[in-house]
Scaffold this active site. Structure first.
Site, PDB file in Angstrom:
ATOM      1  N   HIS A 154       5.307   7.976   5.693  1.00  0.00           N
ATOM      2  CA  HIS A 154       4.487   6.916   5.089  1.00  0.00           C
ATOM      3  C   HIS A 154       4.153   7.268   3.627  1.00  0.00           C
ATOM      4  O   HIS A 154       2.994   7.484   3.284  1.00  0.00           O
ATOM      5  CB  HIS A 154       3.212   6.786   5.921  1.00  0.00           C
ATOM      6  CG  HIS A 154       2.367   5.589   5.651  1.00  0.00           C
ATOM      7  ND1 HIS A 154       1.794   5.310   4.439  1.00  0.00           N
ATOM      8  CD2 HIS A 154       1.968   4.577   6.470  1.00  0.00           C
ATOM      9  CE1 HIS A 154       1.098   4.206   4.503  1.00  0.00           C
ATOM     10  NE2 HIS A 154       1.190   3.727   5.706  1.00  0.00           N
ATOM     11  N   GLU A 256       8.062   3.348   2.662  1.00  0.00           N
ATOM     12  CA  GLU A 256       8.045   4.199   3.856  1.00  0.00           C
ATOM     13  C   GLU A 256       9.385   4.144   4.595  1.00  0.00           C
ATOM     14  O   GLU A 256       9.896   3.057   4.879  1.00  0.00           O
ATOM     15  CB  GLU A 256       6.915   3.741   4.777  1.00  0.00           C
ATOM     16  CG  GLU A 256       5.559   3.644   4.067  1.00  0.00           C
ATOM     17  CD  GLU A 256       4.559   2.825   4.841  1.00  0.00           C
ATOM     18  OE1 GLU A 256       4.638   2.797   6.096  1.00  0.00           O
ATOM     19  OE2 GLU A 256       3.686   2.192   4.199  1.00  0.00           O
TER      20      GLU A 256
HETATM   21  O1  TA6 Z   1       2.329   1.092   6.361  1.00  0.00           O
HETATM   22  C1  TA6 Z   1       1.464   0.015   6.167  1.00  0.00           C
HETATM   23  C2  TA6 Z   1       0.242   0.168   7.060  1.00  0.00           C
HETATM   24  O2  TA6 Z   1       0.592   0.020   8.409  1.00  0.00           O
HETATM   25  C3  TA6 Z   1      -0.789  -0.859   6.596  1.00  0.00           C
HETATM   26  O3  TA6 Z   1      -0.925  -1.909   7.532  1.00  0.00           O
HETATM   27  C4  TA6 Z   1      -2.078  -0.024   6.427  1.00  0.00           C
HETATM   28  O4  TA6 Z   1      -2.804   0.025   7.624  1.00  0.00           O
HETATM   29  C5  TA6 Z   1      -1.485   1.333   6.042  1.00  0.00           C
HETATM   30  O5  TA6 Z   1      -0.363   1.480   6.896  1.00  0.00           O
HETATM   31  C6  TA6 Z   1      -2.440   2.498   6.062  1.00  0.00           C
HETATM   32  O6  TA6 Z   1      -2.740   2.867   7.371  1.00  0.00           O
HETATM   33  P1  TA6 Z   1      -3.825   4.047   7.591  1.00  0.00           P
HETATM   34  O7  TA6 Z   1      -3.993   4.166   9.072  1.00  0.00           O
HETATM   35  O8  TA6 Z   1      -3.244   5.310   6.985  1.00  0.00           O
HETATM   36  O9  TA6 Z   1      -5.058   3.601   6.843  1.00  0.00           O
END
Ligand code: TA6
Length: 284
Positions: A154, A256
């Site tokens: 991510h 990601e």
């Molecule tokens: O990758 C995108 C996502 O799924 C968004 O929807 C947002 O929630 C982001 O990840 C961050 O997630 P986190 O749990 O690290 O705050």
């Protein structure tokens, strides 16, 4: 040796890498790459100045390892993006060479993980850190039954101004837009950021992040991935994130490397799966 141990905050162990080709920092929790800065370049990864460094809490920035599920769990009592980023990993090996360092981290199923996800596994993350970066997340199913996982590297990427960047390589790709009602759409041309963006592109193609403000281009190549997720919270969503400054959305974008949505991985007993990403910077 270019690798030494330190603490991000008291009691929170990290590794500090200071090699002629690049510097980096890695938290042992989550085998979480916090920083990667090739020699002569500005930092490539974004790390929130208000990130939380506490056991069991996710870190806002760097490369969170989302595993064994991406996004919200079916059970709302379980953490979003899985538990791998919340547990301490062991440093299995370290090596230094003229072009950089290679680190291998390992997380193995335990009573704590089995309570969250009742399957035996071994998870390894190999980091090849130098002028370029390669991360490889390797899952081995140690269970007597097949398992289904979704996962993501991510990655938070620093940008000079998110409203000026463009991301190429996704043209004509179908994607799931998860902002508001989840809607299937098709990308037309390069992706630009002028609102909240939270999209799962059905794509394994390389993408190029063009950053005019920092005068650089970053190529991201994905291996073992059929999904590229692009996320920027923009204004309103940023205000809901306590570990992100209100205007920080202007300074990063997440690109990601994932297996998510309909692109899950089914692993037979004893089988292994590799998810890999390779980042290369060029001056624009
Ligand atoms: O990758 C995108 C996502 O799924 C968004 O929807 C947002 O929630 C982001 O990840 C961050 O997630 P986190 O749990 O690290 O705050």
């Amino acid at each position: 040796m270019s690798i030494h141990r330190a603490e991000m905050v008291p009691g929170y162990p990290i590794l500090v890498i200071e090699h002629p080709c690049a510097t980096a920092r890695v938290a042992l929790q989550g085998a979480h790459l916090l920083e990667w800065t090739p020699a002569g370049q500005a930092p490539v990864l974004y790390l929130s100045p208000t990130a939380i460094y506490a056991p069991g809490k996710p870190i806002r920035g760097g490369v969170p390892v989302c595993w064994p599920w991406f996004g919200a769990a079916a059970d709302p009592r379980l953490p979003a993006h899985g538990f791998a980023r919340l547990h301490p990993w062991e440093l299995a090996s370290e090596a230094e060479h003229p072009t950089g360092v290679t680190l291998r981290f390992r997380l193995t199923s335990s009573p704590a993980t089995l309570a969250l996800w009742p399957h035996a596994f071994q998870l390894e993350l190999t980091m090849e850190i130098g002028a370029e970066l390669r991360l490889t997340l390797t899952t081995t199913n140690l269970d007597p039954a097949p398992v289904i996982i979704s996962e993501a590297l991510h990655t938070y990427l620093t940008v000079g101004d998110s409203s000026q960047i463009s991301i190429s390589g996704l043209d004509d790709c179908a994607y799931l837009d998860t902002v508001g009602a989840r809607t299937q759409r098709t990308q037309s041309g390069d992706l630009t950021i002028h609102q909240e963006v939270d999209r799962l592109y059905h794509s394994a193609h390389p993408v190029v992040l063009v950053d005019p403000a920092l005068q650089r281009r970053l190529t991201v190549q994905n291996i073992g991935s059929g999904t590229t997720v692009v996320w920027n919270p923009w204004i309103a969503k940023s205000l809901t994130l306590s570990d992100l400054p209100p205007t920080a959305y202007t300074g990063f974008v997440c690109i990601e490397t994932a297996r998510a949505g309909s692109d899950c991985v089914t692993l037979a007993p004893g089988a292994t799966h590799h998810l890999s990403a390779h980042w290369k910077l060029e001056n624009a």
